[in-house]
Design a protein around this motif. Structure first.
Motif, mmCIF file in Angstrom:
data_model
loop_
_atom_site.group_PDB
_atom_site.id
_atom_site.type_symbol
_atom_site.label_atom_id
_atom_site.label_comp_id
_atom_site.label_asym_id
_atom_site.label_seq_id
_atom_site.Cartn_x
_atom_site.Cartn_y
_atom_site.Cartn_z
ATOM 1 N N ALA A 272 -1.086 5.956 -3.786
ATOM 2 C CA ALA A 272 -1.489 7.266 -3.295
ATOM 3 C C ALA A 272 -0.656 7.652 -2.090
ATOM 4 O O ALA A 272 -0.271 6.805 -1.278
ATOM 5 N N ALA A 273 -0.352 8.939 -1.987
ATOM 6 C CA ALA A 273 0.389 9.471 -0.842
ATOM 7 C C ALA A 273 -0.584 10.062 0.159
ATOM 8 O O ALA A 273 -1.582 10.683 -0.228
ATOM 9 N N ASN A 274 -0.305 9.870 1.422
ATOM 10 C CA ASN A 274 -1.141 10.417 2.484
ATOM 11 C C ASN A 274 -0.704 11.862 2.752
ATOM 12 O O ASN A 274 0.355 12.107 3.315
ATOM 13 N N VAL A 275 -1.513 12.821 2.333
ATOM 14 C CA VAL A 275 -1.208 14.241 2.502
ATOM 15 C C VAL A 275 -2.246 14.853 3.438
ATOM 16 O O VAL A 275 -3.414 14.994 3.079
ATOM 17 N N LYS A 276 -1.820 15.166 4.645
ATOM 18 C CA LYS A 276 -2.708 15.755 5.637
ATOM 19 C C LYS A 276 -3.978 14.927 5.835
ATOM 20 O O LYS A 276 -5.084 15.447 5.906
ATOM 21 N N GLY A 277 -3.798 13.611 5.850
ATOM 22 C CA GLY A 277 -4.931 12.727 6.076
ATOM 23 C C GLY A 277 -5.774 12.450 4.846
ATOM 24 O O GLY A 277 -6.842 11.845 4.953
ATOM 25 N N ILE A 278 -5.299 12.863 3.672
ATOM 26 C CA ILE A 278 -6.052 12.662 2.434
ATOM 27 C C ILE A 278 -5.188 11.880 1.457
ATOM 28 O O ILE A 278 -3.997 12.154 1.311
ATOM 29 N N ALA A 279 -5.775 10.899 0.791
ATOM 30 C CA ALA A 279 -5.045 10.109 -0.184
ATOM 31 C C ALA A 279 -4.978 10.848 -1.508
ATOM 32 O O ALA A 279 -5.997 11.137 -2.128
ATOM 33 N N VAL A 280 -3.759 11.168 -1.951
ATOM 34 C CA VAL A 280 -3.550 11.868 -3.220
ATOM 35 C C VAL A 280 -2.844 10.930 -4.186
ATOM 36 O O VAL A 280 -1.704 10.528 -3.950
ATOM 37 N N PHE B 164 4.912 -2.647 -11.448
ATOM 38 C CA PHE B 164 4.237 -1.386 -11.110
ATOM 39 C C PHE B 164 5.085 -0.551 -10.154
ATOM 40 O O PHE B 164 5.278 0.652 -10.355
ATOM 41 N N ILE B 165 5.604 -1.183 -9.112
ATOM 42 C CA ILE B 165 6.413 -0.463 -8.130
ATOM 43 C C ILE B 165 7.730 0.007 -8.757
ATOM 44 O O ILE B 165 8.195 1.120 -8.490
ATOM 45 N N ARG B 166 8.322 -0.821 -9.606
ATOM 46 C CA ARG B 166 9.572 -0.419 -10.280
ATOM 47 C C ARG B 166 9.374 0.896 -11.039
ATOM 48 O O ARG B 166 10.207 1.804 -10.973
ATOM 49 N N LYS B 167 8.263 0.984 -11.764
ATOM 50 C CA LYS B 167 8.009 2.191 -12.549
ATOM 51 C C LYS B 167 7.622 3.369 -11.665
ATOM 52 O O LYS B 167 7.964 4.514 -11.963
ATOM 53 N N SER B 168 6.918 3.086 -10.582
ATOM 54 C CA SER B 168 6.518 4.181 -9.696
ATOM 55 C C SER B 168 7.718 4.803 -8.997
ATOM 56 O O SER B 168 7.676 5.966 -8.588
ATOM 57 N N LEU B 169 8.797 4.037 -8.873
ATOM 58 C CA LEU B 169 9.997 4.561 -8.217
ATOM 59 C C LEU B 169 10.611 5.720 -8.997
ATOM 60 O O LEU B 169 11.381 6.509 -8.438
ATOM 61 N N SER B 170 10.288 5.827 -10.281
ATOM 62 C CA SER B 170 10.788 6.947 -11.087
ATOM 63 C C SER B 170 9.989 8.215 -10.809
ATOM 64 O O SER B 170 10.390 9.312 -11.204
ATOM 65 N N VAL B 171 8.830 8.063 -10.136
ATOM 66 C CA VAL B 171 7.960 9.201 -9.826
ATOM 67 C C VAL B 171 8.141 9.654 -8.385
ATOM 68 O O VAL B 171 8.151 10.858 -8.085
ATOM 69 N N ILE B 172 8.278 8.699 -7.475
ATOM 70 C CA ILE B 172 8.355 9.027 -6.053
ATOM 71 C C ILE B 172 9.333 8.086 -5.362
ATOM 72 O O ILE B 172 9.412 6.901 -5.697
ATOM 73 N N ASP B 173 10.084 8.618 -4.425
ATOM 74 C CA ASP B 173 11.039 7.830 -3.663
ATOM 75 C C ASP B 173 10.292 7.118 -2.531
ATOM 76 O O ASP B 173 9.774 7.746 -1.617
ATOM 77 N N LEU B 174 10.243 5.807 -2.618
ATOM 78 C CA LEU B 174 9.488 5.025 -1.635
ATOM 79 C C LEU B 174 10.369 4.434 -0.540
ATOM 80 O O LEU B 174 9.858 3.740 0.338
ATOM 81 N N LEU C 27 4.292 1.328 2.870
ATOM 82 C CA LEU C 27 3.323 0.950 1.853
ATOM 83 C C LEU C 27 2.215 0.132 2.511
ATOM 84 O O LEU C 27 2.477 -0.920 3.092
ATOM 85 N N ILE C 28 0.984 0.604 2.425
ATOM 86 C CA ILE C 28 -0.152 -0.075 3.049
ATOM 87 C C ILE C 28 -1.030 -0.676 1.956
ATOM 88 O O ILE C 28 -1.388 0.022 0.994
ATOM 89 N N TRP D 254 6.983 -10.925 -3.802
ATOM 90 C CA TRP D 254 6.525 -9.540 -3.613
ATOM 91 C C TRP D 254 7.088 -8.957 -2.323
ATOM 92 O O TRP D 254 7.658 -7.858 -2.317
ATOM 93 N N PHE D 255 6.976 -9.696 -1.225
ATOM 94 C CA PHE D 255 7.504 -9.232 0.053
ATOM 95 C C PHE D 255 9.020 -9.053 -0.021
ATOM 96 O O PHE D 255 9.573 -8.077 0.480
ATOM 97 N N ASP D 256 9.683 -10.011 -0.667
ATOM 98 C CA ASP D 256 11.133 -9.978 -0.789
ATOM 99 C C ASP D 256 11.579 -8.764 -1.603
ATOM 100 O O ASP D 256 12.544 -8.079 -1.250
ATOM 101 N N PHE D 257 10.864 -8.484 -2.699
ATOM 102 C CA PHE D 257 11.193 -7.332 -3.551
ATOM 103 C C PHE D 257 11.079 -6.027 -2.768
ATOM 104 O O PHE D 257 11.968 -5.167 -2.838
ATOM 105 N N LEU D 258 9.994 -5.860 -2.029
ATOM 106 C CA LEU D 258 9.791 -4.636 -1.266
ATOM 107 C C LEU D 258 10.889 -4.470 -0.216
ATOM 108 O O LEU D 258 11.452 -3.374 -0.053
ATOM 109 N N SER D 259 11.208 -5.528 0.494
ATOM 110 C CA SER D 259 12.217 -5.455 1.554
ATOM 111 C C SER D 259 13.589 -5.110 0.985
ATOM 112 O O SER D 259 14.310 -4.273 1.549
ATOM 113 N N LYS D 260 13.956 -5.734 -0.119
ATOM 114 C CA LYS D 260 15.274 -5.491 -0.706
ATOM 115 C C LYS D 260 15.394 -4.089 -1.293
ATOM 116 O O LYS D 260 16.504 -3.584 -1.477
#
Length: 280
Positions: free
Chosen positions: A19-27, A48-58, A63-64, A74-80
């Motif tokens: 979810a994206a934080n839009v004006k304090g609301i999770a969308v 999951f994150i690999r596929k979500s990258l096609s929807v939104i640029d992270l 990421l919380i 998992w940590f290594d993948f996110l950092s790279k």
């Protein structure tokens, strides 16, 4: 990022949502459902994150996530992939790496209890991280401290943003409590429908999320035109008497009495005609 467990009929499932934080609301911007029990593996989360990258640029976004979203790969993948993260840890997790480099895990805890905050940097699998320890403001006896891990090293006290994660749970609380209420029990008895097709469940959740987003959008517009009153509590904080979601949902109910009203409403949101709108 969060996962929530739902049950439709006798069919348990996990919904992993970004979810994206839009004006304090999770969308919600991307989700997947999983039918197996237990927490999701690192491989599933990475997929999951690999596929979500096609929807939104992270890239360079924060990421919380909660304690179930841990693991060296998992940590290594996110950092790279240039995805900054802030993830809560259980007490003692990765203590050996902190002590190996800083020799101060116990000192961190004592300092956090006394001064409300302490931090230390360490390296795990050649990737630099920072452990931030905060005194639990909820005064929890079982968990007097909150442990957070981040790879965003240039920013001080990244952990202050952890509270935003709860907005994702709040989103799904609304979906369960309001959007699904009538589908579950008041006539449709959705809980008694024995869904076996994952695609049908995915489609159902998609429609409900769209309804949630429409209600949020209407609530934001309503807030600009006619703000609701706020209630001040004993701690000095002020909160809306009615949430943006509930306010927006009520206005949608008033506006969209008939299907043709809904069709007109959609056209105003998307002026360009599409095949779906023509069908509606």
């Amino acid at each position: 990022m969060d996962s929530t467990e739902w049950k439709i009929g006798q069919y348990p499932l996990h919904v992993l949502v970004l979810a994206a934080n839009v004006k304090g609301i999770a969308v919600p911007v991307y989700f997947r459902i999983y039918t197996h029990k237990g927490v999701l593996s690192e491989k599933e989360r990475i997929g999951f994150i690999r596929k979500s990258l096609s929807v939104i640029d992270l890239r360079d976004k924060l990421l919380i996530a909660d304690r179930e979203f841990i693991g060296k790969d998992w940590f290594d993948f996110l950092s790279k992939n240039r995805i900054d993260f802030l993830i809560r840890l259980r007490k003692g997790i990765y203590q050996q790496w902190v002590d190996l480099e800083c020799k101060q895990y116990e000192k961190l805890q004592k300092r956090a209890l006394k001064k409300a905050y302490a931090q230390a940097q360490f390296t795990l699998e050649k990737q630099p991280y920072r452990l931030e320890v905060y005194r639990n403001e909820n005064q929890s006896e079982k968990e007097p401290l909150v442990y957070l891990l981040t790879n965003r090293l240039k920013e001080k006290r990244t952990g202050k943003q952890y509270g935003k994660r709860w907005k994702i749970e709040y989103c799904f609380k609304h979906l369960n409590e309001y959007c699904f209420k009538h589908l579950k029990t008041n006539g449709f008895n959705l809980q008694q429908v024995a869904f076996q097709d994952t695609n049908k469940i995915r489609l159902l959740i998609s429609f409900v999320i769209v309804a949630y987003i429409l209600a949020i959008e209407q609530g934001i517009l309503q807030e600009k035109q006619n703000p609701v009153r706020h209630i001040r509590f004993a701690n000095g904080k002020k909160y809306r008497s009615v949430s943006i979601f509930r306010d927006g949902l009520q206005k949608l109910k008033e506006k969209l009495t008939y299907l043709v009203d809904f069709r007109t409403y959609l056209f105003k949101l998307t002026p360009k005609e599409t095949t779906i709108l023509k069908i509606v």
